[in-house]
Design a protein around this motif. Structure first.
Motif, PDB file in Angstrom:
ATOM      1  N   GLU A  66       0.809  -1.229   0.000  1.00 37.84           N
ATOM      2  CA  GLU A  66       0.000   0.000   0.000  1.00 37.84           C
ATOM      3  C   GLU A  66       0.838   1.271   0.000  1.00 37.84           C
ATOM      4  O   GLU A  66       0.327   2.350  -0.314  1.00 37.84           O
ATOM      5  N   HIS A  67       2.114   1.149   0.323  1.00 40.12           N
ATOM      6  CA  HIS A  67       2.982   2.328   0.396  1.00 40.12           C
ATOM      7  C   HIS A  67       3.379   2.851  -0.975  1.00 40.12           C
ATOM      8  O   HIS A  67       3.908   3.964  -1.079  1.00 40.12           O
ATOM      9  N   GLU A  68       3.133   2.090  -2.030  1.00 38.42           N
ATOM     10  CA  GLU A  68       3.657   2.436  -3.345  1.00 38.42           C
ATOM     11  C   GLU A  68       3.032   3.718  -3.913  1.00 38.42           C
ATOM     12  O   GLU A  68       1.816   3.917  -3.837  1.00 38.42           O
ATOM     13  N   SER A  69       3.868   4.546  -4.526  1.00 32.86           N
ATOM     14  CA  SER A  69       3.399   5.817  -5.079  1.00 32.86           C
ATOM     15  C   SER A  69       2.509   5.628  -6.299  1.00 32.86           C
ATOM     16  O   SER A  69       1.765   6.535  -6.673  1.00 32.86           O
ATOM     17  N   PRO A 104       4.942   0.218   5.570  1.00 29.52           N
ATOM     18  CA  PRO A 104       3.731   1.029   5.381  1.00 29.52           C
ATOM     19  C   PRO A 104       4.048   2.502   5.120  1.00 29.52           C
ATOM     20  O   PRO A 104       5.073   3.030   5.573  1.00 29.52           O
ATOM     21  N   SER A 105       3.158   3.165   4.387  1.00 32.32           N
ATOM     22  CA  SER A 105       3.294   4.605   4.189  1.00 32.32           C
ATOM     23  C   SER A 105       3.187   5.298   5.537  1.00 32.32           C
ATOM     24  O   SER A 105       2.555   4.789   6.473  1.00 32.32           O
ATOM     25  N   MET A 106       3.808   6.449   5.648  1.00 34.50           N
ATOM     26  CA  MET A 106       3.734   7.218   6.888  1.00 34.50           C
ATOM     27  C   MET A 106       2.291   7.526   7.246  1.00 34.50           C
ATOM     28  O   MET A 106       1.897   7.472   8.414  1.00 34.50           O
ATOM     29  N   GLU A 107       1.476   7.829   6.224  1.00 36.26           N
ATOM     30  CA  GLU A 107       0.071   8.179   6.465  1.00 36.26           C
ATOM     31  C   GLU A 107      -0.697   7.004   7.066  1.00 36.26           C
ATOM     32  O   GLU A 107      -1.458   7.161   8.027  1.00 36.26           O
ATOM     33  N   ALA A 108      -0.500   5.808   6.494  1.00 31.75           N
ATOM     34  CA  ALA A 108      -1.236   4.640   6.975  1.00 31.75           C
ATOM     35  C   ALA A 108      -0.799   4.268   8.392  1.00 31.75           C
ATOM     36  O   ALA A 108      -1.638   3.960   9.247  1.00 31.75           O
ATOM     37  N   TYR A 109       0.501   4.304   8.644  1.00 32.73           N
ATOM     38  CA  TYR A 109       0.984   3.915   9.973  1.00 32.73           C
ATOM     39  C   TYR A 109       0.561   4.935  11.024  1.00 32.73           C
ATOM     40  O   TYR A 109       0.219   4.584  12.155  1.00 32.73           O
ATOM     41  N   TYR A 110       0.558   6.203  10.635  1.00 35.44           N
ATOM     42  CA  TYR A 110       0.110   7.260  11.551  1.00 35.44           C
ATOM     43  C   TYR A 110      -1.359   7.039  11.944  1.00 35.44           C
ATOM     44  O   TYR A 110      -1.718   7.141  13.120  1.00 35.44           O
TER      45      TYR A 110
END
Length: 742
Positions: free
Chosen positions: A335-338, A372-378
């Motif tokens: 899910e982290h992929e741009s 994970p993307s920073m947004e998802a982990y946050y």
């Protein structure tokens, strides 16, 4: 008065405009975007079905008499109506026209002629057929005899027309005779084009026995699903932990309950292995959609999905809009992929869009990643998502051993090759053992930044903590604030003359490897070698069959692939993504390196990875070497909080483009002034306008304005006000404005 913008039933009309209708008083409280309504349409006022795409209190054109909505079709909610409601949400949240949003969620598929398979079926009894064969044997009609013999020999009395024509020489006149005499009939079956490559040769695979940690993850997810409004799940599993088996276990449950699932993957390159695994488990209930399919293949997959003949669709971002009527699960792998972020208007992100579609459909969402993307982990930390962890590799296999190679020291030792001395030695040992290696050239962010090969210093913006990009005329420019300076002849830190941009590519690396190791069989996988249809599958399957010893490639080779014989991974130029002119450069570097390292040692043999870098002490490289996401997250979050970058705050980019450079600069300047004036005192940060990362494309100039605020809804309101401001100012008619949220 209330007015509704309505698209007439898309299966009948061109998707190019909406029509405005008056909403009767009795329907005002009930009517909503996405609803199916009945409307009078055309000169004869025939009642037709339509979809509500917008509601307003003002008519678009004053002084004309509008027709009224006839009624709401409460029992006519369809897959299309839910997708149209999703398009309405995308329009509001990402800034686009409704038509652009509709074309995204309801891609127009040119109707393709169905493929047919024709059959010849024996109509008479076998006994009568034997008698007729005896009679024909006394004649000269050899073609009739051959056809009748074949039909009698076939257990079902049925053969393919194409086979009969090729093998038996059956002609149209022979078939006509058999039909006229009532001996046999010729029938046609519609045959769907199978988009799964080599499907007939994919063996069925029984469900795997889950490890204790995998089963615990499944149970934790199922427990969340029992809630009336389940939250999205972030499955954070280290590389090789078996996330795909968890996905398949949950998909199996959904299918058994009569539901359907969408599995998003970030790259077409991942399709080969991913689809084979899912097809092996679920058979022809699975299909795939991607841009490499023919128009006929794409048309058939959407048709099969709409008719309920598929249960699982696998594909990149566009697969999110598969017209499933019983969608119950959306999985976003890596899910982290741009690549999950659209570059075209509407500039939607698949993650947020999937979550909203799931709400409309009553489905659940799983986000999976080792990084994970920073947004998802946050959001998981904040409790908005459920965090589920797989902290060990499948069967407790060890993570690979990682070495960081300081390329500054290589230069001092006189080694000017792209391969370090240590990597060359390890490659030699790997080849002697008959094992495989992957060499990853990190080209992300290579264009433009300037660094010193002697000390590793990178020319950065003093205001934005991103690298400066090199432009014509020796200019170094920041694409966030517009800061500009001249490219130096010597490094400002160590005075070395070895300062400049990166020049190597995969082709050059292949030449070096083949010269150093002439006995090695080498494959290369990059943009140039994967242009043709089927090229991904061809290269990856060849490497999987051990037809090559070394695979060289860009980022497409390090995402999600599972090759058990790969024991060595070499990462070349790890700094390139680190020095991209993007505030996410540290995050992207950590993700790429962690994913690359994770390709080594996935089988029974121990893995080793070497990271070649000019910045060995950078936290992104150090934490990637340790595979320590938590440490990286804490370090990176500190920078995001300091600079008000997402997820610490929300950011909206206002992207302008025009063929008239002066007009564009004026327009963007006034947008900045308008925003600063209207929202002064609201802690809104306005940055720019500045040149875009690529300031000019095909004689069209591009500029960008950044707005940062902790409140996402405020940025959406600003977007709405800017749209109104642009609409009433004629100066913007030759300027294209788009909005991009982070």
């Amino acid at each position: 008065m209330t007015y509704a913008d309505i698209i007439v039933d898309i299966s009948h009309e061109k998707l190019d405009k909406s029509f405005q209708y008056l909403v009767p008083e009795k329907l005002k409280e009930e009517i909503q975007v996405g609803m199916v309504v009945s409307i009078p349409f055309g000169r004869g006022n025939h009642v037709r079905k339509g979809y509500v795409v917008g509601i307003s209190g003002e008519p678009k054109v004053k002084g004309i008499q509008l027709k009224s909505v006839a009624g709401i079709e409460n029992d006519q909610e369809t897959t299309e109506s839910r997708l149209i409601a999703l398009a309405g949400w995308m329009k509001e949240n990402y800034g686009s026209t409704m038509i652009q949003a509709l074309k995204t969620v309801l891609p127009i598929q040119k109707k393709m002629k169905a493929q047919e398979k024709r059959w010849i079926t024996l109509l008479i009894s076998r006994e009568d057929g034997e008698k007729l064969l005896e009679e024909l044997s006394m004649t000269r009609f050899k073609a009739r005899i051959r056809l009748l013999e074949a039909l009698l020999q076939n257990e079902n009395g049925k053969i393919e027309t194409a086979w009969a024509s090729k093998e038996l020489g059956t002609t149209a006149s022979v078939l006509r005779y058999f039909e006229e005499q009532g001996i046999a009939s010729v029938e046609s079956d519609e045959v769907y084009r199978n988009a799964v490559a080599d499907a007939e040769n994919i063996p069925h695979v029984a469900p795997a026995v889950l490890s204790i940690s995998q089963q615990m993850a499944v149970n934790q997810i199922l427990s969340e699903w029992e809630h009336p409004d389940p939250r999205p799940v972030l499955l954070h599993g280290v590389t090789g932990s078996g996330k795909t088996e968890v996905y398949m276990e949950l998909i199996d449950k959904v299918i058994k309950e009569g539901g359907q699932a969408i599995v998003l993957i970030p790259e077409i390159a991942l399709t080969y292995q991913t689809v084979r695994r899912f097809y092996g488990r679920f058979g022809d209930k699975v299909s795939v959609i991607n841009s490499r399919l023919s128009l006929g293949e794409r048309y058939d997959q959407f048709k099969r999905a709409k008719q309920g003949e598929l249960q699982v669709m696998v594909g990149p971002r566009s697969a999110l809009f598969t017209p499933f009527g019983k969608l119950r699960l959306i999985i976003i792998d890596e899910e982290h992929e741009s690549s999950y972020k659209s570059e075209n208007s509407p500039r939607y992100h698949a993650r947020e869009t999937a979550i909203h579609r799931a709400k409309l459909e009553g489905a659940r969402v799983i986000l999976g990643s080792a990084t994970p993307s920073m947004e998802a982990y946050y959001r998981a930390k904040e409790g908005e998502y459920v965090l589920v962890k797989l902290e060990a590799r499948f069967e407790e296999r060890p993570l690979p051993r990682v070495s960081i190679i300081d390329m500054r020291e290589q230069l001092k030792k006189g080694n000017r090759l792209a391969l370090s001395l240590e990597l060359r030695e390890d490659l030699s040992q790997c080849l002697k053992k008959g094992e495989q290696a992957m060499l990853f050239l990190n080209r992300r962010g290579y264009a433009g930044f300037v660094s010193c090969r002697s000390c590793g210093h990178v020319m950065k913006c003093p205001h934005c903590d991103v690298s400066l990009s090199e432009h014509n005329g020796r200019k170094l420019i920041c694409h966030y604030c517009g800061y500009e300076t001249v490219k130096p002849d010597k490094c400002p830190v160590c005075s070395s003359p070895y300062i400049g941009g990166f020049k190597a590519g995969t082709q050059q690396i292949q030449q070096v490897v083949e010269k150093e190791f002439p006995e090695a069989r080498v494959l290369r996988m990059d943009y140039d070698t994967t242009r043709a249809k089927g090229s991904y599958e061809k290269i990856l399957s060849a490497f999987s069959r051990h037809e090559a010893d070394i695979l060289i490639g860009t980022q497409m080779i390090v995402k999600g692939h599972d090759f058990p014989d790969v024991t060595l991974v070499g990462i070349l130029a790890a700094d390139l993504s680190l020095n991209a002119d993007d505030y996410r450069s540290g995050e992207r570097t950590f993700q790429l390196l962690t994913q690359a390292v994770g390709r080594a040692g996935r089988g029974r043999k121990e893995g080793h990875a070497l990271i070649q870098t000019y910045s060995p002490d950078h936290y992104s490289i150090q934490t990637a070497a340790k595979q320590d996401y938590e440490e990286f997250y804490q370090e990176e979050m500190g920078y995001r909080l300091l600079m008000d970058y997402p997820p610490a705050a929300h950011m909206m980019a206002v992207l302008g483009s025009s063929e008239d450079e002066k007009l564009l600069e004026t327009a963007m300047h006034y947008l900045g002034l308008f925003t600063g004036k209207i929202y002064a005192g609201k802690d809104l940060h306005v940055i720019g306008p500045a040149p875009a990362s690529v300031g000019k494309v095909k004689d069209v100039y591009r500029r960008v304005l950044y707005l940062k605020h902790e409140n996402y809804d405020l940025l959406v309101r600003i977007k709405d006000r800017l749209e109104e401001y642009i609409e009433i100012n004629s100066g913007f008619r030759k300027v294209n404005i788009q909005f991009d949220f982070s």
